[in-house]
Design a protein around this motif. Structure first.
Motif, PDB file in Angstrom:
ATOM      1  N   PRO A  14       0.839  -1.211   0.000  1.00  0.00           N
ATOM      2  CA  PRO A  14       0.000   0.000   0.000  1.00  0.00           C
ATOM      3  C   PRO A  14       0.868   1.252   0.000  1.00  0.00           C
ATOM      4  N   GLY A  15       0.464   2.206  -0.808  1.00  0.00           N
ATOM      5  CA  GLY A  15       1.241   3.423  -0.967  1.00  0.00           C
ATOM      6  C   GLY A  15       2.270   3.347  -2.076  1.00  0.00           C
ATOM      7  N   GLY A  16       2.487   2.158  -2.618  1.00  0.00           N
ATOM      8  CA  GLY A  16       3.474   1.986  -3.670  1.00  0.00           C
ATOM      9  C   GLY A  16       2.939   2.336  -5.043  1.00  0.00           C
ATOM     10  N   SER A  17       3.781   2.111  -6.046  1.00  0.00           N
ATOM     11  CA  SER A  17       3.453   2.466  -7.429  1.00  0.00           C
ATOM     12  C   SER A  17       3.739   1.310  -8.371  1.00  0.00           C
ATOM     13  N   LEU A  18       3.008   1.289  -9.454  1.00  0.00           N
ATOM     14  CA  LEU A  18       3.253   0.375 -10.561  1.00  0.00           C
ATOM     15  C   LEU A  18       2.952   1.116 -11.854  1.00  0.00           C
ATOM     16  N   ARG A  19       3.610   0.685 -12.919  1.00  0.00           N
ATOM     17  CA  ARG A  19       3.281   1.204 -14.238  1.00  0.00           C
ATOM     18  C   ARG A  19       2.900   0.044 -15.138  1.00  0.00           C
ATOM     19  N   LEU A  20       1.672   0.066 -15.606  1.00  0.00           N
ATOM     20  CA  LEU A  20       1.200  -0.941 -16.533  1.00  0.00           C
ATOM     21  C   LEU A  20       1.435  -0.482 -17.960  1.00  0.00           C
ATOM     22  N   SER A  21       1.709  -1.438 -18.834  1.00  0.00           N
ATOM     23  CA  SER A  21       1.901  -1.152 -20.255  1.00  0.00           C
ATOM     24  C   SER A  21       0.883  -1.919 -21.073  1.00  0.00           C
ATOM     25  N   CYS A  22       0.491  -1.324 -22.157  1.00  0.00           N
ATOM     26  CA  CYS A  22      -0.422  -1.965 -23.105  1.00  0.00           C
ATOM     27  C   CYS A  22       0.128  -1.697 -24.503  1.00  0.00           C
ATOM     28  N   THR A  23       0.623  -2.741 -25.136  1.00  0.00           N
ATOM     29  CA  THR A  23       1.212  -2.599 -26.464  1.00  0.00           C
ATOM     30  C   THR A  23       0.265  -3.158 -27.509  1.00  0.00           C
ATOM     31  N   ALA A  24      -0.041  -2.342 -28.492  1.00  0.00           N
ATOM     32  CA  ALA A  24      -0.979  -2.718 -29.539  1.00  0.00           C
ATOM     33  C   ALA A  24      -0.250  -3.056 -30.834  1.00  0.00           C
ATOM     34  N   SER A  25      -0.756  -4.038 -31.553  1.00  0.00           N
ATOM     35  CA  SER A  25      -0.188  -4.409 -32.838  1.00  0.00           C
ATOM     36  C   SER A  25      -1.304  -4.854 -33.767  1.00  0.00           C
ATOM     37  N   GLY A  26      -0.974  -4.925 -35.048  1.00  0.00           N
ATOM     38  CA  GLY A  26      -1.932  -5.439 -36.015  1.00  0.00           C
ATOM     39  C   GLY A  26      -2.703  -4.389 -36.785  1.00  0.00           C
ATOM     40  N   PHE A  27      -2.290  -3.107 -36.651  1.00  0.00           N
ATOM     41  CA  PHE A  27      -2.934  -2.042 -37.420  1.00  0.00           C
ATOM     42  C   PHE A  27      -1.974  -0.876 -37.525  1.00  0.00           C
ATOM     43  N   THR A  28      -2.271   0.067 -38.424  1.00  0.00           N
ATOM     44  CA  THR A  28      -1.351   1.177 -38.654  1.00  0.00           C
ATOM     45  C   THR A  28      -1.948   2.535 -38.338  1.00  0.00           C
ATOM     46  N   SER A  29      -3.244   2.648 -38.220  1.00  0.00           N
ATOM     47  CA  SER A  29      -3.886   3.932 -37.964  1.00  0.00           C
ATOM     48  C   SER A  29      -3.638   4.399 -36.539  1.00  0.00           C
ATOM     49  N   ASN A  30      -3.605   5.723 -36.316  1.00  0.00           N
ATOM     50  CA  ASN A  30      -3.550   6.238 -34.944  1.00  0.00           C
ATOM     51  C   ASN A  30      -4.907   6.795 -34.536  1.00  0.00           C
ATOM     52  N   TYR A  31      -5.935   6.466 -35.293  1.00  0.00           N
ATOM     53  CA  TYR A  31      -7.284   6.959 -35.009  1.00  0.00           C
ATOM     54  C   TYR A  31      -8.003   5.928 -34.137  1.00  0.00           C
ATOM     55  N   TYR A  32      -7.576   5.866 -32.877  1.00  0.00           N
ATOM     56  CA  TYR A  32      -8.180   4.912 -31.963  1.00  0.00           C
ATOM     57  C   TYR A  32      -8.002   5.404 -30.528  1.00  0.00           C
ATOM     58  N   THR A  33      -8.703   4.792 -29.633  1.00  0.00           N
ATOM     59  CA  THR A  33      -8.575   5.107 -28.216  1.00  0.00           C
ATOM     60  C   THR A  33      -8.265   3.831 -27.444  1.00  0.00           C
ATOM     61  N   ILE A  34      -7.576   3.991 -26.351  1.00  0.00           N
ATOM     62  CA  ILE A  34      -7.263   2.892 -25.440  1.00  0.00           C
ATOM     63  C   ILE A  34      -7.907   3.186 -24.098  1.00  0.00           C
ATOM     64  N   GLY A  35      -8.596   2.218 -23.594  1.00  0.00           N
ATOM     65  CA  GLY A  35      -9.174   2.325 -22.255  1.00  0.00           C
ATOM     66  C   GLY A  35      -8.550   1.305 -21.335  1.00  0.00           C
ATOM     67  N   TRP A  36      -8.471   1.663 -20.077  1.00  0.00           N
ATOM     68  CA  TRP A  36      -8.034   0.729 -19.038  1.00  0.00           C
ATOM     69  C   TRP A  36      -9.221   0.400 -18.144  1.00  0.00           C
ATOM     70  N   PHE A  37      -9.360  -0.880 -17.848  1.00  0.00           N
ATOM     71  CA  PHE A  37     -10.426  -1.372 -16.981  1.00  0.00           C
ATOM     72  C   PHE A  37      -9.812  -2.288 -15.933  1.00  0.00           C
ATOM     73  N   ARG A  38     -10.566  -2.579 -14.913  1.00  0.00           N
ATOM     74  CA  ARG A  38     -10.135  -3.579 -13.949  1.00  0.00           C
ATOM     75  C   ARG A  38     -11.335  -4.394 -13.484  1.00  0.00           C
ATOM     76  N   LEU A  39     -11.015  -5.613 -13.060  1.00  0.00           N
ATOM     77  CA  LEU A  39     -12.032  -6.529 -12.576  1.00  0.00           C
ATOM     78  C   LEU A  39     -11.528  -7.169 -11.296  1.00  0.00           C
ATOM     79  N   ALA A  40     -12.237  -6.880 -10.217  1.00  0.00           N
ATOM     80  CA  ALA A  40     -11.896  -7.452  -8.926  1.00  0.00           C
ATOM     81  C   ALA A  40     -12.924  -8.510  -8.568  1.00  0.00           C
ATOM     82  N   PRO A  41     -12.538  -9.503  -7.780  1.00  0.00           N
ATOM     83  CA  PRO A  41     -13.478 -10.560  -7.394  1.00  0.00           C
ATOM     84  C   PRO A  41     -14.722  -9.991  -6.736  1.00  0.00           C
ATOM     85  N   GLY A  42     -15.870 -10.420  -7.223  1.00  0.00           N
ATOM     86  CA  GLY A  42     -17.124  -9.993  -6.629  1.00  0.00           C
ATOM     87  C   GLY A  42     -17.577  -8.603  -7.003  1.00  0.00           C
TER      88      GLY A  42
END
Length: 126
Positions: A14-42
């Motif tokens: 608790p109180g610490g930090s992390l950096r998550l990465s999301c690398t996309a491949s398979g397309f060339t356009s920059n006309y897109y958005t990236i969302g981050w979601f999370r799912l916790a038990p229950g």
């Protein structure tokens, strides 16, 4: 075919930090958005943040505003989620998702996104 790969999860105190990465491949356009979601038990899937890769617009959920920061690197097609001051309630599997189009409008709705990563586990515990 679009592919998203998340990384950077792990165990942090608790109180610490992390950096998550999301690398996309398979397309060339920059006309897109990236969302981050999370799912916790229950709990329902929660939208955390969005970034438009075309104009850099960002958005955050109130639960993470001021603690999480989203950013992107065009050269590597990678979007980052910097998470600071982590709390036990941030424990979840974190997913990134890609939506065609350059707007974060309606970013919190999972149906906006056509492609999802496999998820990365974040555990906040002492």
């Amino acid at each position: 075919q679009v592919q998203l790969v998340e990384s950077g999860g792990g165990l942090v105190q608790p109180g610490g930090s992390l950096r998550l990465s999301c690398t996309a491949s398979g397309f060339t356009s920059n006309y897109y958005t990236i969302g981050w979601f999370r799912l916790a038990p229950g709990k329902a899937r929660e939208g955390l943040s969005c970034i438009s890769r075309s104009d850099g617009d960002t958005a955050y959920a109130d639960s993470v505003k001021g603690r999480f920061s989203i950013s992107g690197d065009d050269a590597s097609n990678t979007v980052y989620l910097q998470m600071n001051n982590l709390k036990s309630e941030d424990t979840a599997v974190y997913y990134c998702a890609l939506a065609r189009g350059g707007s974060c409008a309606g970013w919190w709705g999972p149906s906006k996104y056509a492609s999802w990563g496999q998820g990365t586990q974040v555990t906040v515990s002492s």
